[in-house]
Design an enzyme around this catalytic site. Structure first.
Site, PDB file in Angstrom:
ATOM      1  CE1 TYR A 199      -4.189   1.826   0.522  1.00 37.49           C
ATOM      2  CE2 TYR A 199      -2.638   3.407   1.441  1.00 37.49           C
ATOM      3  CZ  TYR A 199      -3.892   3.110   0.931  1.00 37.49           C
ATOM      4  OH  TYR A 199      -4.828   4.099   0.821  1.00 37.49           O
ATOM      5  CG  PHE A 256      -7.027  16.379 -24.952  1.00 38.40           C
ATOM      6  CD1 PHE A 256      -7.126  15.917 -26.254  1.00 38.40           C
ATOM      7  CD2 PHE A 256      -7.442  15.549 -23.919  1.00 38.40           C
ATOM      8  CE1 PHE A 256      -7.635  14.653 -26.516  1.00 38.40           C
ATOM      9  CE2 PHE A 256      -7.948  14.279 -24.177  1.00 38.40           C
ATOM     10  CZ  PHE A 256      -8.040  13.829 -25.489  1.00 38.40           C
ATOM     11  CG  ASP A 257     -11.538  15.614 -25.423  1.00 40.44           C
ATOM     12  OD1 ASP A 257     -10.406  15.336 -25.005  1.00 40.44           O
ATOM     13  OD2 ASP A 257     -12.335  14.742 -25.807  1.00 40.44           O
ATOM     14  CG  ASP A 286      -2.244  17.865 -21.904  1.00 39.14           C
ATOM     15  OD1 ASP A 286      -1.920  16.704 -21.579  1.00 39.14           O
ATOM     16  OD2 ASP A 286      -3.371  18.146 -22.364  1.00 39.14           O
ATOM     17  CB  ALA A 296      -0.752  12.676 -23.942  1.00 33.95           C
ATOM     18  CE  LYS A 298      -4.133   9.557 -24.841  1.00 29.90           C
ATOM     19  NZ  LYS A 298      -4.260  10.914 -24.388  1.00 29.90           N
ATOM     20  CG  HIS A 310     -16.747  13.674 -27.735  1.00 26.47           C
ATOM     21  ND1 HIS A 310     -16.540  14.592 -26.731  1.00 26.47           N
ATOM     22  CD2 HIS A 310     -15.697  12.827 -27.689  1.00 26.47           C
ATOM     23  CE1 HIS A 310     -15.407  14.308 -26.122  1.00 26.47           C
ATOM     24  NE2 HIS A 310     -14.870  13.244 -26.679  1.00 26.47           N
TER      25      HIS A 310
END
Ligand SMILES: *Cc1c(COP(=O)(O)O)cnc(C)c1O
Length: 458
Positions: A72, A124-125, A215, A217, A258, A450
């Site tokens: 843990y 990004f969305d 960001d 990815a 990604k 979407h």
């Protein structure tokens, strides 16, 4: 004879896929309410919905799974991942999360409040979703060249520094909690950001005293493009370029699904202890204790290994060449695609592909549905559905580009599959004049619609 290009890996495990009939597909997509997210994966022959979490792990990653430490607190897998992240990105502090949007949720809970302004390059969305959910605003400062699909520009992900400075001048510092640079820029077509541009952003950020978060990815694909296209870096290794890139950021959010080639996982990297400590509480609240935060030990192990594989030059060369292999076939046939080709996907310009469909009838979604019916190829709309409604007026936001994204999973499909995809799209192109009616919405969610939208044919 010049030796041809070939993949930098061979195949050890295979998975069967099934070809369906056109009649079956017409029925399935109707039942799926013309939303490709609603299809069952066995109704799809070649799945280019996303490159997120769909990659094939290597033998070394599967071996690393077996060595996962599921303690843990203080698991060795955590320290293995911490060392890998520090080694690859240079960031001293990190928090594991279960995926990229969870990293955004934790970071934005720490730094973003109602009314804030967050400039960046075509957020990004999920990033925009998390910003708007907090009643803050994402301001797109991408260079104008990014919106001309055929215009040749080496770094269409770049931030327009003048647009950025105008935002920073207009709003007080306390209203701008961060600048977000997305590498590569997914929304504008998997397009890279140059180091020169990152240096420019850093300079403005320092001038106005605002932190910069990447960001990240597809940071490795971004580094590959820098090596190819930015003279100063042509002799540097991918990992040297990656370190240089992150040296201009105060932190990063990562979707490990990604470029780290794992099926699930994410993290936040921090340069400053204060940011790390402030985010820790939210990480424990939303994700889990700081030494696992939403990931099992084995998954952290696979991720640590994946970070190294994803930043290998020959792997990236294979990947980017496969994307370009598909793109070139479409372009040679005259199909309007985003050029230069992006890192992870080919983006088809649906407005120019289907000029007979009005924008109110969801042009890119219409094309994605046609491609599925034609060949069982699942792509995704990057257009009006994805753009959501304006949070204030609730009107549709019509983006400049209506794109269909063909995202290529990492190390999954062969170039024969790419030939099949190209043939299917070419068949749709040949009958494009007969496609004159689009879709209308029957049901939608207020944010990120979407994923669950229901549509019908007009
Ligand atoms: C995928 C992605 C995210 C979100 O990550 P998830 O792992 O899907 O939650 C954020 N930003 C960019 C640029 C992405 O491509």
């Amino acid at each position: 004879m010049k030796l041809p290009f070939a993949e930098s890996y061979k195949i050890k495990v295979v998975e069967s896929i099934r070809r369906s009939t056109r009649g079956e597909r017409e029925e399935w997509i109707k039942n799926a309410k013309y939303n490709l997210f609603n299809l069952k994966s066995d109704q799809v022959f070649i799945d280019l919905l996303t490159d997120s979490g769909t990659g094939a792990m290597s033998d070394k990653q599967w071996a690393a799974l077996m060595e996962g430490d599921e303690s843990y607190a203080g698991a060795s897998s955590y320290y293995r991942l911490k060392d890998a992240i520090h080694d690859i990105t240079g960031f001293e502090y990190f928090l594991p999360t279960h995926q990229g949007r969870a990293a955004e949720n934790v970071l934005f809970s720490t730094l973003v409040k109602e009314g804030d302004i967050i400039p960046g390059n075509s957020h990004f969305d999920t990033t925009k979703g998390h910003i708007e959910f907090r009643k803050a605003h994402a301001v797109d400062c991408t260079i104008d060249e990014a919106f001309h699909t055929e215009l040749d520009h080496p770094f269409k992900g770049n931030i327009d520094l003048e647009k950025l400075e105008n935002v920073l001048k207009k709003y007080p510092r306390k209203q701008v909690p961060m600048i977000i640079v997305t590498v590569t820029c997914n929304t504008s077509g998997g397009q890279p950001v140059s180091i020169e541009n990152m240096r420019g952003v850093r300079k403005l950020a320092d001038k106005y005293g605002i932190p910069v978060f990447f960001d990240s990815a597809r940071f490795a694909e971004n580094a590959y493009f820098i090596k190819l296209r930015e003279e100063e870096f042509k002799d540097k290794t991918i990992r040297e370029i990656v370190r240089e890139m992150f040296s201009y950021a105060d932190g990063m959010t990562m979707s490990s699904k990604k470029d780290a080639i794992v099926n699930m996982g994410g993290f936040i990297g921090f340069r400053h202890k204060e940011h790390f400590e402030a985010a820790t509480m939210y990480n424990i609240l939303f994700e889990g204790f700081i030494t696992y935060g939403g990931m099992s030990g084995r998954d952290m192990n696979a991720l640590a290994q994946g970070l190294y594989e994803g930043t290998g030059f020959h792997y990236l060369e294979t990947r980017i060449n496969q994307v370009a292999y598909l793109g070139k076939q479409l372009r040679d046939y005259g199909i309007p695609v985003q050029y230069p080709f992006g890192g992870h996907a080919i983006f088809v310009d649906a407005k120019r592909f289907l000029p007979n469909i009005p924008k109110e009838q969801y042009i890119a979604q219409t094309l994605a549905v046609e491609l599925y019916i034609e060949g069982g190829v699942r792509a995704v709309e990057i257009g009006t559905l994805l753009a959501d409604r304006d949070p204030d007026t609730r009107e549709n936001r019509y983006p400049e580009l209506e794109l269909v994204r063909l995202a290529i999973p990492r190390r999954v499909y062969t170039n024969n599959h790419m030939d099949y995809v190209a043939a299917a799209l070419i068949n749709v192109y040949d009958r494009r004049d007969k496609i004159t009616k689009g879709l209308r919405i029957v049901k939608e969610a207020p944010i990120l619609r979407h994923f669950t939208v229901e549509l019908e044919k007009i």
